[in-house]
Design a protein around this motif. Structure first.
Motif, PDB file in Angstrom:
ATOM      1  N   UNK A  85       0.854  -1.181   0.000  1.00 42.22           N
ATOM      2  CA  UNK A  85       0.000   0.000   0.000  1.00 42.22           C
ATOM      3  C   UNK A  85       0.896   1.241   0.000  1.00 42.22           C
ATOM      4  N   UNK A 129       9.076  15.115   2.377  1.00 41.57           N
ATOM      5  CA  UNK A 129       8.295  14.428   1.355  1.00 41.57           C
ATOM      6  C   UNK A 129       8.811  12.993   1.324  1.00 41.57           C
ATOM      7  N   UNK A 130       8.153  12.154   2.096  1.00 49.56           N
ATOM      8  CA  UNK A 130       8.609  10.775   2.249  1.00 49.56           C
ATOM      9  C   UNK A 130       7.600   9.856   1.595  1.00 49.56           C
ATOM     10  N   UNK A 131       8.080   8.936   0.795  1.00 48.44           N
ATOM     11  CA  UNK A 131       7.142   7.943   0.291  1.00 48.44           C
ATOM     12  C   UNK A 131       7.723   6.551   0.462  1.00 48.44           C
ATOM     13  N   UNK A 132       6.826   5.600   0.722  1.00 44.07           N
ATOM     14  CA  UNK A 132       7.229   4.215   0.890  1.00 44.07           C
ATOM     15  C   UNK A 132       6.011   3.333   0.603  1.00 44.07           C
ATOM     16  N   UNK A 133       6.153   2.043   0.861  1.00 40.66           N
ATOM     17  CA  UNK A 133       5.038   1.106   0.659  1.00 40.66           C
ATOM     18  C   UNK A 133       4.929   0.253   1.913  1.00 40.66           C
ATOM     19  N   UNK A 134       3.700   0.071   2.379  1.00 38.61           N
ATOM     20  CA  UNK A 134       3.520  -0.650   3.639  1.00 38.61           C
ATOM     21  C   UNK A 134       2.507  -1.787   3.499  1.00 38.61           C
TER      22      UNK A 134
ATOM     23  N   UNK B  71       6.266  -4.220   8.978  1.00 39.66           N
ATOM     24  CA  UNK B  71       5.088  -3.674   8.294  1.00 39.66           C
ATOM     25  C   UNK B  71       5.419  -2.950   7.005  1.00 39.66           C
ATOM     26  N   UNK B  72       6.701  -2.693   6.773  1.00 39.77           N
ATOM     27  CA  UNK B  72       7.099  -2.107   5.493  1.00 39.77           C
ATOM     28  C   UNK B  72       7.108  -3.246   4.470  1.00 39.77           C
ATOM     29  N   UNK B  73       6.653  -2.953   3.248  1.00 44.03           N
ATOM     30  CA  UNK B  73       6.488  -4.007   2.236  1.00 44.03           C
ATOM     31  C   UNK B  73       7.813  -4.660   1.847  1.00 44.03           C
ATOM     32  N   UNK B  77      11.030   0.128  -0.483  1.00 44.71           N
ATOM     33  CA  UNK B  77      11.396   1.357  -1.184  1.00 44.71           C
ATOM     34  C   UNK B  77      11.172   2.508  -0.212  1.00 44.71           C
ATOM     35  N   UNK B  78      12.005   3.501  -0.320  1.00 41.40           N
ATOM     36  CA  UNK B  78      11.736   4.737   0.405  1.00 41.40           C
ATOM     37  C   UNK B  78      12.319   5.871  -0.414  1.00 41.40           C
ATOM     38  N   UNK B  79      11.560   6.947  -0.519  1.00 44.14           N
ATOM     39  CA  UNK B  79      12.114   8.122  -1.183  1.00 44.14           C
ATOM     40  C   UNK B  79      11.923   9.327  -0.276  1.00 44.14           C
ATOM     41  N   UNK B  80      12.847  10.259  -0.420  1.00 40.63           N
ATOM     42  CA  UNK B  80      12.843  11.457   0.411  1.00 40.63           C
ATOM     43  C   UNK B  80      13.562  12.559  -0.350  1.00 40.63           C
TER      44      UNK B  80
END
Lengths: 168, 113
Positions: A85, A129-134, B71-73, B77-80
């Motif tokens: 997600x 601005x952080x994005x990831x998938x959980x 809980x992280x997939x 991936x992580x972006x910042x």
């Protein structure tokens, strides 16, 4: 902690909705009952935290008030696969040496590990601005809690409908 | 990412960077991120195995640190964002709950014009 009367009212209405849904387990009547009760609850309002989430919120906020605002928690309305997600957390708060966001906490109410991730930041990032998938176990509210260098705590919420359990 | 072995990581930054730019850093590391709640085909529990910490340094100074759970997939991936203020390596170190550390670096260098 004292709840405002507004919070208490919402909690009461919510429990009414839950009771109504529980009485009638299936069929069109249940849907009608739910449809009749849901509009009374502010759809933008996160659910009252369960015991564990309340404990996490208290720990990350250090007991300071958690105010809503300045945080954008961008998540899909519906997640077909709870294993992946996407999450994007952003804020309009400054990111300078004098004033910056020092921590971002991601909390997923009904996950086995509700305090899913913490991001500790510095002004060198220039912006949040952080994005990831959980992974998500089921339909629930997700909370992004930001702590600033001056000790303010801001929150953004998002409710995600999960079709496939991603936690096992 | 499925074909990569555990711990292989990539960091992506824009091809052209000017001094002072606010750049987006994208990263991915190959890791199963097992929660410990699943069982294998024989019915045995698959133990928890996940990245629990990510440390980001820029020119030797720590600029961010992430604390994760399972809980992280899978293949996290992580972006910042990063304020590109000097030419220096950007390094990320992912550490899993078994103590293994995986490191990847890119050089932040400015366009010459």
């Amino acid at each position: 902690m004292a709840y405002s009367s507004e919070t208490a009212r919402r909690a009461f209405l919510r429990s009414c909705a839950a009771a109504a849904a529980g009485l009638v387990t299936s069929g069109p009547l249940a849907e009608r009952l739910l449809a009749a009760t849901v509009p009374l609850v502010d759809p933008e309002d996160p659910e009252v935290p369960n015991e564990e989430v309340a404990r996490i919120l208290k720990r990350v906020s250090g007991g300071r008030p958690i105010r809503r605002g300045h945080v954008s928690l961008d998540m899909p309305l519906v997640a077909e696969d709870g294993r992946v997600v996407p999450v994007i957390i952003e804020t309009d708060l400054p990111m300078t040496a004098e004033q910056y966001v020092k921590a971002v906490h991601l909390i997923v109410d009904h996950n086995p590990d509700a305090h899913l991730a913490a991001f500790y930041l510095t002004p060198a990032l220039g912006k949040v601005s952080i994005s990831t998938r959980i992974k998500m176990k089921r339909t629930t509210w997700v909370r992004a809690i930001l702590e600033t260098s001056s000790g303010d705590v801001w929150a953004g919420y998002s409710r995600v409908l999960v079709s496939l359990n991603g936690c096992g | 990412m499925m074909t990569l072995k555990i711990g292989e990581a990539r960091i992506k930054v824009p091809d052209r960077i000017n001094r002072g730019d606010l750049i987006t850093v994208n990263s991915i590391v190959s890791h199963p991120m097992d929660t410990g709640f699943f069982r294998d085909a024989e019915g045995d529990t698959i133990p928890a195995y996940f990245i629990k910490q990510v440390v980001v340094t820029y020119g030797g100074a720590e600029v961010a640190r992430f604390e994760w759970t399972s809980g992280v997939s899978r293949d996290p991936v992580v972006s910042f964002t990063l304020k590109a203020e000097r030419e220096a390596p950007l390094t990320m170190v992912w550490t899993d709950n078994k103590g293994a550390a995986f490191k990847q670096s890119v050089n932040i260098s400015f366009a010459s014009t």
